[in-house]
Design a protein around this motif. Structure first.
Motif, PDB file in Angstrom:
ATOM      1  N   GLU B 153      -9.057 -48.286  46.470  1.00  0.00           N
ATOM      2  CA  GLU B 153     -10.220 -48.521  45.833  1.00  0.00           C
ATOM      3  C   GLU B 153     -11.164 -47.424  46.075  1.00  0.00           C
ATOM      4  N   GLY B 154     -11.470 -46.375  45.225  1.00  0.00           N
ATOM      5  CA  GLY B 154     -12.505 -45.513  45.500  1.00  0.00           C
ATOM      6  C   GLY B 154     -11.884 -44.311  45.834  1.00  0.00           C
ATOM      7  N   GLU B 155     -10.654 -44.251  46.192  1.00  0.00           N
ATOM      8  CA  GLU B 155      -9.765 -43.051  46.594  1.00  0.00           C
ATOM      9  C   GLU B 155      -9.695 -42.201  45.278  1.00  0.00           C
ATOM     10  N   ILE B 156      -9.766 -40.708  45.149  1.00  0.00           N
ATOM     11  CA  ILE B 156      -9.408 -39.992  44.015  1.00  0.00           C
ATOM     12  C   ILE B 156      -8.478 -39.062  44.555  1.00  0.00           C
ATOM     13  N   ILE B 157      -7.583 -38.770  43.349  1.00  0.00           N
ATOM     14  CA  ILE B 157      -6.711 -37.476  43.501  1.00  0.00           C
ATOM     15  C   ILE B 157      -7.264 -36.261  43.248  1.00  0.00           C
ATOM     16  N   THR B 158      -7.286 -35.146  44.357  1.00  0.00           N
ATOM     17  CA  THR B 158      -7.987 -33.742  44.146  1.00  0.00           C
ATOM     18  C   THR B 158      -6.819 -32.920  43.695  1.00  0.00           C
ATOM     19  N   SER B 159      -5.703 -33.103  44.141  1.00  0.00           N
ATOM     20  CA  SER B 159      -4.583 -32.097  43.570  1.00  0.00           C
ATOM     21  C   SER B 159      -3.259 -32.440  43.687  1.00  0.00           C
ATOM     22  N   VAL B 160      -2.449 -32.116  43.002  1.00  0.00           N
ATOM     23  CA  VAL B 160      -0.877 -32.334  43.265  1.00  0.00           C
ATOM     24  C   VAL B 160      -0.198 -30.939  43.449  1.00  0.00           C
ATOM     25  N   LYS B 161       0.655 -31.299  44.425  1.00  0.00           N
ATOM     26  CA  LYS B 161       1.417 -29.925  44.822  1.00  0.00           C
ATOM     27  C   LYS B 161       2.896 -30.163  44.496  1.00  0.00           C
ATOM     28  N   PHE B 162       3.258 -29.347  43.535  1.00  0.00           N
ATOM     29  CA  PHE B 162       4.637 -29.306  43.114  1.00  0.00           C
ATOM     30  C   PHE B 162       5.554 -28.209  43.698  1.00  0.00           C
ATOM     31  N   PRO B 163       6.715 -28.512  44.528  1.00  0.00           N
ATOM     32  CA  PRO B 163       7.607 -27.873  45.036  1.00  0.00           C
ATOM     33  C   PRO B 163       8.259 -27.076  43.564  1.00  0.00           C
ATOM     34  N   ILE B 164       8.403 -25.796  43.651  1.00  0.00           N
ATOM     35  CA  ILE B 164       8.945 -25.381  42.520  1.00  0.00           C
ATOM     36  C   ILE B 164      10.607 -25.326  42.671  1.00  0.00           C
ATOM     37  N   PRO B 165      11.224 -25.755  41.469  1.00  0.00           N
ATOM     38  CA  PRO B 165      12.575 -25.880  41.474  1.00  0.00           C
ATOM     39  C   PRO B 165      13.163 -24.669  41.125  1.00  0.00           C
ATOM     40  N   GLN B 166      14.568 -24.316  41.559  1.00  0.00           N
ATOM     41  CA  GLN B 166      15.519 -23.475  40.911  1.00  0.00           C
ATOM     42  C   GLN B 166      15.424 -23.578  39.387  1.00  0.00           C
ATOM     43  N   LYS B 167      15.735 -24.691  38.795  1.00  0.00           N
ATOM     44  CA  LYS B 167      15.488 -24.950  37.390  1.00  0.00           C
ATOM     45  C   LYS B 167      15.276 -26.283  36.969  1.00  0.00           C
ATOM     46  N   ALA B 168      14.682 -26.819  35.973  1.00  0.00           N
ATOM     47  CA  ALA B 168      14.293 -27.888  35.672  1.00  0.00           C
ATOM     48  C   ALA B 168      13.965 -28.200  34.247  1.00  0.00           C
ATOM     49  N   ALA B 169      14.069 -29.460  33.738  1.00  0.00           N
ATOM     50  CA  ALA B 169      13.595 -29.415  32.408  1.00  0.00           C
ATOM     51  C   ALA B 169      13.105 -31.093  32.136  1.00  0.00           C
ATOM     52  N   TYR B 170      12.467 -31.272  31.100  1.00  0.00           N
ATOM     53  CA  TYR B 170      12.033 -32.595  30.646  1.00  0.00           C
ATOM     54  C   TYR B 170      12.720 -32.960  29.199  1.00  0.00           C
ATOM     55  N   ALA B 171      13.164 -33.981  29.056  1.00  0.00           N
ATOM     56  CA  ALA B 171      13.553 -34.365  27.845  1.00  0.00           C
ATOM     57  C   ALA B 171      12.937 -35.694  27.327  1.00  0.00           C
ATOM     58  N   LYS B 172      12.054 -35.611  26.378  1.00  0.00           N
ATOM     59  CA  LYS B 172      11.399 -36.814  25.885  1.00  0.00           C
ATOM     60  C   LYS B 172      11.823 -37.271  24.663  1.00  0.00           C
ATOM     61  N   PHE B 173      12.205 -38.695  24.549  1.00  0.00           N
ATOM     62  CA  PHE B 173      12.487 -39.258  23.238  1.00  0.00           C
ATOM     63  C   PHE B 173      11.205 -40.243  23.020  1.00  0.00           C
ATOM     64  N   ALA B 174      10.711 -39.558  21.967  1.00  0.00           N
ATOM     65  CA  ALA B 174       9.413 -40.313  21.850  1.00  0.00           C
ATOM     66  C   ALA B 174       9.223 -41.575  21.180  1.00  0.00           C
ATOM     67  N   GLN B 175       8.426 -42.531  21.452  1.00  0.00           N
ATOM     68  CA  GLN B 175       8.116 -43.917  20.618  1.00  0.00           C
ATOM     69  C   GLN B 175       7.643 -43.276  19.401  1.00  0.00           C
ATOM     70  N   PRO B 176       8.155 -44.008  18.252  1.00  0.00           N
ATOM     71  CA  PRO B 176       7.648 -43.544  16.999  1.00  0.00           C
ATOM     72  C   PRO B 176       6.137 -43.637  16.666  1.00  0.00           C
ATOM     73  N   ALA B 177       5.509 -44.587  17.098  1.00  0.00           N
ATOM     74  CA  ALA B 177       4.021 -44.863  16.871  1.00  0.00           C
ATOM     75  C   ALA B 177       3.159 -44.050  17.689  1.00  0.00           C
TER      76      ALA B 177
END
Lengths: 791, 262
Positions: B153-177
């Protein structure tokens, strides 16, 4: 070449200047001095008994002016139904009362229970939360077939069952139809669902009631497609206010699609409350409220059978449909699955015997009524799906099976076995045009190319018939309509020659301000800028029936032509007087009256000025002024038709359907503004594609609306639709209206759903999924994938 | 919407102090919170806006990490992460519509942990670290099921640290609505192996598909996934898709992400 601004010209829409710059004046833009705000407390359960409504705490809250419940409406009428259906035994439909606010029971999620009127909307909403409701849950009926079982809970306790009517059409033909099936060489049958939809016009509904106690005048500003109809229904049947004391104004309206035809409880409420409180009362629907209070569309469950002889001629059609009425009868609900659906079951074909059975059912859901196409999309979907399925079963080309059974161009007028007579058409011509424009011949090569990319390509065909401008009034009266279906126009020529038109049609996106001006300007030969179209206010327009069913130009435009001809006839008499010539010798061209064969002439403005400053005028034989009103009651429907071709690619990994191309070759008769017609077709196609692939209103078993927001109700977006190929060069003019026009507003939504589903089935069949013979709409990725993988 | 107080502090310390008040809630882009308030489903007494705190904004490279301020909108991530972590930038560029991308923030998305949101998949597949005003939390521990996180409770995110990969991708199948992820797969290859996170599919929120990770760690190619199928057990079933369909999409989207990884 059409004249600039005349009939046939793609004149840009003059109304778009205000719409596109945000300067339209919609009902919600109307804020009256001293206005109070209404908040409707709506049922959260589908079915329940109202034990008590305790408003005492709420009434004491800040800003609350008054809280209304059903007890305030004792002696006030219910919301009326505008069409009486007689069932197959000759008995009238069951017609329950539809109270303005729920009496004794709530019957669907969204049913209004109480209304808080407060100084601000937030205060009204706060107070509504303080109303103490004691509602006892009752079991809900949602599924239509379950609703008809003997032990089903009744939506209306005073009715004998949940059956509104059991309609047979044509009942006398039933035995002959059954015989034709018994002797058929082949029978194709198909069970399908035409799913419930929510219209979702961009502008939600709004009502502002106003009352002037000093002269006892009521005014309702409302989002309506037909303000005169609202005035008649609300004034005569609900509130008992005569027409001369009631004005209904529907100003700019942001889309209707049918859902703004009907008289709604909120309109009657705001008008009633304004009289009670002697101050304006405003209600604006939230989008969430619209989902549960605007009339829904479609919702049919159908079994259709097609009988063929050994030569593949259609010999008979037999259908059984369950049509959901929802919890109450909305204004024109009973007519949609019957007269607007059964009469279209012949389609474009010569099928000699047809029997249509429709069981209309009450359920604990939002009332269902006309939605773009209204009954005709349901008819077309069944027919064009079953014809396609028959072609597959028989191993014949779906184009050829259709052609073989088409009513041919030389067979018009053609009387169908379902009580209508088509005046004109040329279905082979539209089919040819569509096949040419869609490069049907090149489809096989494209399918091969798709296959290389791992996609399944399919081509779907639909050929539709539709009936617009439903009429004549005496016939529809016999069919149960409780209204006439004529249209009206007043042409008021001003002294300097400009013209103010008052039409009973109503524009809520159709572009009448542009097209109606084109018609009048063309007839007289003046600049269209000299003509102004006024609509939407019962105080200044003649009694008219409004806009729906693609009727505006065919019916309203015809009234306009009639009134303009009256004006021209009188103007010719005035010109004859001014030119000292015989009336028979006067010709009107390009805004000038000329004595035939001479150079003697007087221009339009010279005549109009003489009419209003009658110094040199035959006062002994003619009244001054130049203003005429006409009413036009058509002798028949109009019958637009067209061929639609849809090309899709199905992703076999996900079941996703992409529409690669869509070709529409329509016969709308003569066209006044091709650009606007093209836009109408685009919109209709988007709506039809939305139904075919995306949209679906879902209730759970308890009657809760699952698809209650855009998070779950999938409206089509720009990237869901392709670049359309639209053509309306195939023209067989309507034979019975003066412009030879047919109507184009609903065609796209009627013809496209079967074209899309036929294309999906074609893709799957070609891709080796021969077990898939039908997929219900919407053909969502999950459904297509499930169908492909069904064992 | 009910009435509420609104404060817009300029520092994390002030924000934390404001959040200690009664029924105070942090407001970042408000893309979920504001609609729920308008529907009167949520009624904070005080909204503490985080978007006036400069320290919470921006994308910066720190060695082999990409550090993104919690109040950075998706559109900024789509632009500023493109050079260092293109798969993450592409994910951000596909969220919602232009309004959502210019208002909604990465911190807001992670703190909400919608089971169909995109960012949780990136954070989990990247082995990101969620930095708060109090501590650092590994993505593995951060996501605790639908709409549940390790945040106090009351805790806030200040930043996010992402280790950079050699390669990556995101594939999304969208909900139609809604066009949220009906199923989305984020695949990232690191020197020590591949990670696969799936969003949209499970009743337990974002999760790692460990069988796929094992297969891809020895052979980072779509072929390595042949024969692997996710179980429909505990997958979401709704009007947009059955549990079986979502389980199937897990495989399809993971394959597509592997094929697209760069």
């Amino acid at each position: 070449m059409p004249k600039d601004g005349g009939i046939g010209a793609s004149t840009k829409r003059r109304e778009d200047v205000r719409f596109l710059t945000g300067n339209g004046r919609y009902t919600d833009d109307i804020n009256l001095r001293g206005q109070a705000h209404a908040f409707f407390l709506r049922s959260q359960v589908a079915h329940g008994k109202i034990n008590t409504i305790d408003t005492s705490a709420a009434e004491a809250m800040d800003g609350v002016i008054r809280i209304f419940t059903a007890k305030d409406f004792e002696g006030v009428g219910g919301v009326p139904c505008g069409w009486l259906i007689t069932d197959k035994h000759g008995q009238p439909m069951q017609e329950p009362k539809h109270p303005v606010l729920a009496e004794g029971k709530v019957r669907h999620v969204g049913d209004p229970i109480a209304v808080v009127i407060a100084e601000t909307l937030d205060q009204a909403r706060d107070a509504a939360e303080a109303i103490d409701l004691d509602i006892e849950d009752l079991p809900a009926v949602v599924d239509m077939k379950a609703a008809l079982s003997a032990d089903a809970p009744k939506v209306h306790d005073e009715l004998s069952s949940n059956l509104c009517y059991d309609w047979g059409f044509v009942e006398e033909n039933k035995a002959a139809v059954d015989e034709a099936f018994a002797s058929a060489a082949h029978v194709t049958s198909l069970e399908l669902v035409n799913q419930r939809l929510i219209a979702n016009p961009m502008e939600p509904r709004v009502a502002v009631g106003d009352y002037d106690p000093w002269n006892d005048n009521s005014t309702l500003y409302t989002t309506s497609q037909n303000p005169h109809v609202i005035r008649l229904l609300m004034g005569a049947f609900v509130l008992g206010i005569p027409e001369h004391k009631l004005r209904v104004v529907a100003p700019d309206v942001g889309g209707g699609f049918g859902a703004k035809i009907f008289h709604y409880a909120e309109e009657a409420f705001c008008t009633f409350a304004a009289r009670q409180l002697k101050r304006p009362v405003k209600w604006t629907s939230s989008r969430s409220e619209a989902f549960m209070s605007d009339a829904h569309g479609r919702d049919h469950v159908t079994k259709i059978e097609l009988a063929l002889d050994a030569e593949n001629n259609f010999t008979a059609i037999r259908t059984e449909t369950y049509a959901n009425m929802g919890a109450y009868l909305s204004t024109f609900a009973p007519s949609v699955p019957t007269w607007l659906h059964g009469t279209l079951m012949a389609g474009n074909y010569r099928t000699p015997l047809i029997y249509v059975n429709v069981k209309a059912v009450f359920t604990n859901t939002v009332p269902v009524d006309a939605y773009r196409g209204a009954g005709r999309p349901e008819a077309t979907f069944q027919l064009e799906r079953v014809v396609d399925k028959a072609a597959r079963e028989l191993g014949v080309d779906p184009v050829e099976l259709r052609r073989q059974n088409f009513i041919k161009a030389d067979q018009f007028p053609y009387a169908t076995p379902v009580a209508v007579e088509y005046d004109t058409g040329n279905y082979d011509a539209t089919m040819d045009k569509m096949l040419e424009l869609s490069d049907y011949a090149g489809f096989a090569a494209r399918a091969e190319e798709s296959k290389k990319r791992g996609k399944l390509r399919g081509f779907g065909i639909a050929h539709y018939i539709e009936a617009c401008g439903i009429a004549p009034s005496n016939l529809v009266g016999q069919l149960g309509a409780r209204a006439g279906l004529y249209e009206s126009a007043t042409v008021r020529v001003n002294a300097t020659g400009s013209i103010s038109i008052y039409t009973g049609s109503h524009s809520h996106g159709q572009g009448h301000e542009t097209t109606f001006a084109q018609v009048v300007a063309d007839m007289i030969g003046i600049d269209a800028g000299q003509v102004e179209i006024n609509h939407g206010d019962t105080a200044n327009t003649p009694m008219g029936m409004g806009t729906y069913g693609s009727r505006s130009l065919a019916v309203g435009g015809s009234a306009l032509v009639k009134a303009t001809n009256k004006v021209i006839n009188k103007a010719k008499k005035i010109a004859a007087h001014l030119l000292e010539a015989s009336e028979a010798d006067i010709e009107l061209a390009d805004g000038k009256f000329t004595v035939a064969g001479t150079d003697k002439s007087v221009d339009w403005a010279g005549v109009t000025l003489a009419a209003y400053v009658p110094h040199n005028y035959p006062l002994e034989s003619m009244e001054p002024g130049l203003e005429e009103t006409a009413f036009y009651d058509p002798s028949n429907f109009t019958y637009p038709s067209g061929a639609y071709g849809c090309e899709v690619e199905v992703d076999p990994d996900t079941g996703e359907v992409e529409i690669i191309g869509f070709t529409a070759a329509d016969d709308f008769g003569n066209v006044v503004n091709p650009m606007i017609v093209e836009g109408q077709v685009h919109g209709g196609l988007a709506q039809g594609i939305g139904q075919a692939l995306l949209e679906r209103c879902v209730y759970d078993a308890d009657g809760q609306l699952v698809s209650g927001s855009y998070m779950d109700y999938a409206m089509p977006r720009a990237d869901n639709v392709p670049n359309y190929t639209v053509d309306h060069s195939c023209v067989t003019p309507c034979t019975h209206n003066p412009l030879g026009v047919k109507g184009c507003g609903e065609a796209g939504a009627i013809g496209s759903p079967p074209a899309v589903i036929n294309a999906v089935i074609d893709a799957l069949q070609r891709g080796g999924h021969s077990h898939v013979t039908h997929i219900d709409m919407p053909a969502s990725p999950s459904r297509v994938w499930a169908a492909m993988n069904a064992k | 919407m009910y009435n509420f107080d609104f404060v817009k502090p300029a520092s994390v310390e002030d924000a934390v102090a404001a959040l200690s008040g009664d029924e105070a809630q942090p407001l970042s882009g408000g893309m979920t919170l504001l609609p729920s308030m308008k529907q009167r489903l949520n009624a904070p007494a005080t909204l503490v806006s985080l978007t006036g705190i400069d320290a919470l904004k921006g994308v910066c490279r720190d060695g082999d990490m990409l550090v993104i301020g919690a109040a950075t909108p998706h559109a900024v991530v789509a632009r500023d992460a493109a050079a260092d972590y293109p798969a993450l930038a592409e994910l951000a560029g596909q969220i919602g519509d232009p309004m959502v991308r210019n208002r909604g923030t990465i911190g807001g998305s992670l703190a909400n942990n919608d089971p169909s949101a995109c960012y949780p998949a990136a954070a989990l597949a990247s082995g990101a670290t969620i930095v708060t005003d109090k501590r650092e939390i590994a993505a593995e521990e951060f996501f605790q099921g639908m709409f549940a996180t390790a945040l106090d409770e009351g805790e806030i995110i200040t930043s996010v640290k992402f280790p950079i990969p050699q390669k990556a991708a995101y594939a999304k199948f969208a909900q139609p609505a809604s066009r949220f992820a009906l199923t989305g797969a984020f695949v990232a290859q690191y020197a020590d192996g591949a990670r696969v996170a799936i969003t949209g599919a499970s009743e337990n929120g974002v999760f790692r598909w460990s069988e796929a990770e094992t297969a891809l760690s020895s052979n980072f190619s779509a072929d390595a996934l042949n024969g692997l199928a996710a179980s429909a057990d505990q997958m979401i079933g709704d009007l947009h898709g059955t549990p079986e369909y979502r389980a199937h999409l897990v495989g399809v989207m993971t394959r597509r992400a592997v094929g697209a990884a760069h």
